[in-house]
Write a protein that holds these residues in place. Structure first.
Motif, mmCIF file in Angstrom:
data_model
loop_
_atom_site.group_PDB
_atom_site.id
_atom_site.type_symbol
_atom_site.label_atom_id
_atom_site.label_comp_id
_atom_site.label_asym_id
_atom_site.label_seq_id
_atom_site.Cartn_x
_atom_site.Cartn_y
_atom_site.Cartn_z
ATOM 1 N N GLN A 77 0.872 -1.333 -0.172
ATOM 2 C CA GLN A 77 0.023 -0.021 0.135
ATOM 3 C C GLN A 77 0.820 1.210 -0.040
ATOM 4 O OE1 GLN A 77 -3.060 0.263 -0.482
ATOM 5 N NE2 GLN A 77 -3.706 2.528 0.022
ATOM 6 N N TRP A 78 2.017 1.219 0.814
ATOM 7 C CA TRP A 78 2.863 2.382 0.969
ATOM 8 C C TRP A 78 3.337 2.501 -0.595
ATOM 9 C CZ3 TRP A 78 8.023 2.311 -0.249
ATOM 10 C CH2 TRP A 78 8.873 3.701 -0.037
ATOM 11 N N ARG A 79 3.864 1.690 -1.267
ATOM 12 C CA ARG A 79 4.326 1.871 -2.778
ATOM 13 C C ARG A 79 3.239 2.247 -3.559
ATOM 14 N NH1 ARG A 79 8.655 -1.968 -4.773
ATOM 15 N NH2 ARG A 79 8.262 -0.922 -6.607
ATOM 16 N N ARG A 80 1.956 1.812 -3.756
ATOM 17 C CA ARG A 80 1.026 1.998 -4.427
ATOM 18 C C ARG A 80 0.835 3.418 -4.125
ATOM 19 N NH1 ARG A 80 -3.890 -1.267 -2.846
ATOM 20 N NH2 ARG A 80 -4.874 0.006 -4.564
ATOM 21 N N VAL A 81 0.489 4.200 -2.815
ATOM 22 C CA VAL A 81 0.062 5.380 -2.648
ATOM 23 C C VAL A 81 1.327 6.310 -3.168
ATOM 24 C CG1 VAL A 81 -0.021 6.963 -0.897
ATOM 25 C CG2 VAL A 81 -1.459 4.858 -0.625
ATOM 26 N N GLN A 82 2.524 6.054 -2.863
ATOM 27 C CA GLN A 82 3.825 6.844 -3.309
ATOM 28 C C GLN A 82 3.740 6.962 -4.902
ATOM 29 O OE1 GLN A 82 5.290 8.070 -0.796
ATOM 30 N NE2 GLN A 82 6.780 9.338 -2.182
ATOM 31 N N SER A 83 3.374 5.750 -5.419
ATOM 32 C CA SER A 83 3.527 5.784 -6.997
ATOM 33 C C SER A 83 2.279 6.733 -7.427
ATOM 34 C CB SER A 83 3.264 4.497 -7.479
ATOM 35 O OG SER A 83 2.874 4.373 -9.043
ATOM 36 N N ALA A 84 1.085 6.688 -6.929
ATOM 37 C CA ALA A 84 -0.148 7.507 -7.210
ATOM 38 C C ALA A 84 0.348 8.760 -7.079
ATOM 39 C CB ALA A 84 -1.344 6.994 -6.547
ATOM 40 N N MET A 85 0.754 9.347 -5.992
ATOM 41 C CA MET A 85 1.171 10.788 -5.486
ATOM 42 C C MET A 85 2.248 11.096 -6.778
ATOM 43 S SD MET A 85 1.339 11.227 -1.722
ATOM 44 C CE MET A 85 2.722 10.428 -1.264
ATOM 45 N N ARG A 86 3.218 10.381 -7.007
ATOM 46 C CA ARG A 86 4.242 10.844 -8.153
ATOM 47 C C ARG A 86 3.355 11.073 -9.459
ATOM 48 N NH1 ARG A 86 9.454 10.289 -7.414
ATOM 49 N NH2 ARG A 86 10.340 9.566 -5.300
ATOM 50 N N ASN A 87 2.703 10.322 -9.804
ATOM 51 C CA ASN A 87 2.083 10.278 -11.274
ATOM 52 C C ASN A 87 0.671 11.128 -11.212
ATOM 53 O OD1 ASN A 87 4.010 8.829 -12.647
ATOM 54 N ND2 ASN A 87 3.233 7.112 -11.420
ATOM 55 N N ASP A 88 0.497 11.894 -10.134
ATOM 56 C CA ASP A 88 -0.819 12.645 -10.098
ATOM 57 C C ASP A 88 -2.100 11.814 -10.503
ATOM 58 O OD1 ASP A 88 0.224 15.024 -9.316
ATOM 59 O OD2 ASP A 88 0.672 15.779 -11.434
ATOM 60 N N GLN A 89 -2.358 10.862 -9.725
ATOM 61 C CA GLN A 89 -3.298 9.840 -9.749
ATOM 62 C C GLN A 89 -4.349 9.649 -8.404
ATOM 63 O OE1 GLN A 89 -1.651 6.187 -10.893
ATOM 64 N NE2 GLN A 89 -1.423 6.720 -13.135
ATOM 65 N N PRO A 90 -5.353 9.303 -8.517
ATOM 66 C CA PRO A 90 -6.263 9.396 -7.156
ATOM 67 C C PRO A 90 -5.525 8.135 -6.432
ATOM 68 C CG PRO A 90 -7.466 9.033 -9.319
ATOM 69 C CD PRO A 90 -6.230 9.121 -9.756
ATOM 70 N N LEU A 91 -5.566 8.474 -5.231
ATOM 71 C CA LEU A 91 -4.915 7.607 -4.350
ATOM 72 C C LEU A 91 -5.820 6.158 -4.298
ATOM 73 C CD1 LEU A 91 -4.165 9.732 -1.286
ATOM 74 C CD2 LEU A 91 -2.708 9.025 -3.064
ATOM 75 N N PRO A 92 -5.138 4.906 -4.188
ATOM 76 C CA PRO A 92 -5.746 3.695 -4.118
ATOM 77 C C PRO A 92 -6.618 3.424 -2.694
ATOM 78 C CG PRO A 92 -3.474 3.485 -4.021
ATOM 79 C CD PRO A 92 -3.732 4.823 -4.284
ATOM 80 N N GLN A 93 -7.521 2.774 -2.922
ATOM 81 C CA GLN A 93 -8.166 2.262 -1.688
ATOM 82 C C GLN A 93 -7.612 1.243 -0.761
ATOM 83 O OE1 GLN A 93 -11.125 3.761 -0.379
ATOM 84 N NE2 GLN A 93 -10.960 5.065 -2.095
ATOM 85 N N PRO A 94 -7.160 1.427 0.365
ATOM 86 C CA PRO A 94 -6.464 0.563 1.144
ATOM 87 C C PRO A 94 -7.303 -0.889 1.123
ATOM 88 C CG PRO A 94 -7.447 1.940 2.623
ATOM 89 C CD PRO A 94 -7.833 2.496 1.381
ATOM 90 N N ALA A 95 -6.543 -2.044 0.920
ATOM 91 C CA ALA A 95 -7.338 -3.321 1.216
ATOM 92 C C ALA A 95 -7.031 -3.737 2.555
ATOM 93 C CB ALA A 95 -6.578 -4.166 -0.095
ATOM 94 N N LEU A 96 -6.104 -3.215 3.307
ATOM 95 C CA LEU A 96 -5.814 -3.537 4.557
ATOM 96 C C LEU A 96 -7.023 -3.385 5.439
ATOM 97 C CD1 LEU A 96 -2.199 -2.367 4.985
ATOM 98 C CD2 LEU A 96 -3.099 -4.707 4.887
ATOM 99 N N VAL A 97 -7.927 -2.550 5.435
ATOM 100 C CA VAL A 97 -8.764 -2.099 6.398
ATOM 101 C C VAL A 97 -10.016 -3.344 6.458
ATOM 102 C CG1 VAL A 97 -10.819 -0.726 6.987
ATOM 103 C CG2 VAL A 97 -8.614 0.117 6.295
ATOM 104 N N PRO A 98 -10.528 -3.732 5.360
ATOM 105 C CA PRO A 98 -11.402 -4.965 5.561
ATOM 106 C C PRO A 98 -10.797 -6.218 6.117
ATOM 107 C CG PRO A 98 -11.221 -4.150 3.419
ATOM 108 C CD PRO A 98 -10.406 -3.221 3.989
ATOM 109 N N VAL A 99 -9.195 -6.431 5.647
ATOM 110 C CA VAL A 99 -8.723 -7.421 6.014
ATOM 111 C C VAL A 99 -8.390 -7.744 7.675
ATOM 112 C CG1 VAL A 99 -6.380 -8.809 5.654
ATOM 113 C CG2 VAL A 99 -7.689 -7.958 3.683
ATOM 114 N N THR A 100 -7.969 -6.461 8.016
ATOM 115 C CA THR A 100 -7.726 -6.351 9.575
ATOM 116 C C THR A 100 -8.911 -6.526 10.343
ATOM 117 O OG1 THR A 100 -5.911 -4.714 9.063
ATOM 118 C CG2 THR A 100 -6.754 -4.911 11.089
ATOM 119 N N VAL A 101 -9.984 -5.910 9.877
ATOM 120 C CA VAL A 101 -11.549 -6.038 10.552
ATOM 121 C C VAL A 101 -11.851 -7.410 10.631
ATOM 122 C CG1 VAL A 101 -13.775 -5.266 10.711
ATOM 123 C CG2 VAL A 101 -11.973 -3.784 10.214
ATOM 124 N N ALA A 102 -11.802 -7.987 9.638
ATOM 125 C CA ALA A 102 -12.263 -9.629 9.531
ATOM 126 C C ALA A 102 -11.086 -10.590 10.308
ATOM 127 C CB ALA A 102 -12.043 -10.065 7.929
#
Length: 117
Positions: A77-102
């Motif tokens: 997720q850190w890498r995906r967000v960093q890449s999105a910020m570098r390329n002026d793209q929308p931030l990706p949704q974190p998949a960790l939240v539902p996994v952690t809750v489950a």
């Protein structure tokens, strides 16, 4: 005379504002702290309680597995967000939240079962 315009998708790849990079790192470290807490808790439950060892081993296994998933997912997720910020793209949704809750929910249900017995 008609000119055809050829649009080439270029990668922007610029350095984002350092505050956003630091915020992304803090979020990554928060996920790592969560993973370390689950790892420590899972090991403690599985090793130091002997009243019902099978249930405690199950709780420990859920916590330790979840810790590994969160640690790897946090880095991705850190890498995906960093890449999105570098390329002026929308931030990706974190998949960790539902996994952690489950995962925490599963560990909590197992713990409730141990307490009820």
């Amino acid at each position: 005379m008609v000119q055809e315009s050829c649009v080439v998708a270029e990668s922007v790849d610029h350095e984002p504002d350092y505050r956003f990079t630091l915020a992304n790192e803090r979020t990554f470290l928060a996920w790592v702290r969560t993973a370390l807490g689950l790892l420590a808790g899972g090991l403690a439950v599985s090793q130091f309680y002997s009243a019902t060892p099978l249930w405690h081993k199950a709780i420990g296994a859920v916590c330790v597995t979840l810790a590994g998933v969160i640690a790897v997912g946090a880095f991705r997720q850190w890498r995906r967000v960093q890449s999105a910020m570098r390329n002026d793209q929308p931030l990706p949704q974190p998949a960790l939240v539902p996994v952690t809750v489950a995962g925490v929910g599963a560990a909590a249900l197992l713990a409730i079962t141990v307490v009820a017995l």
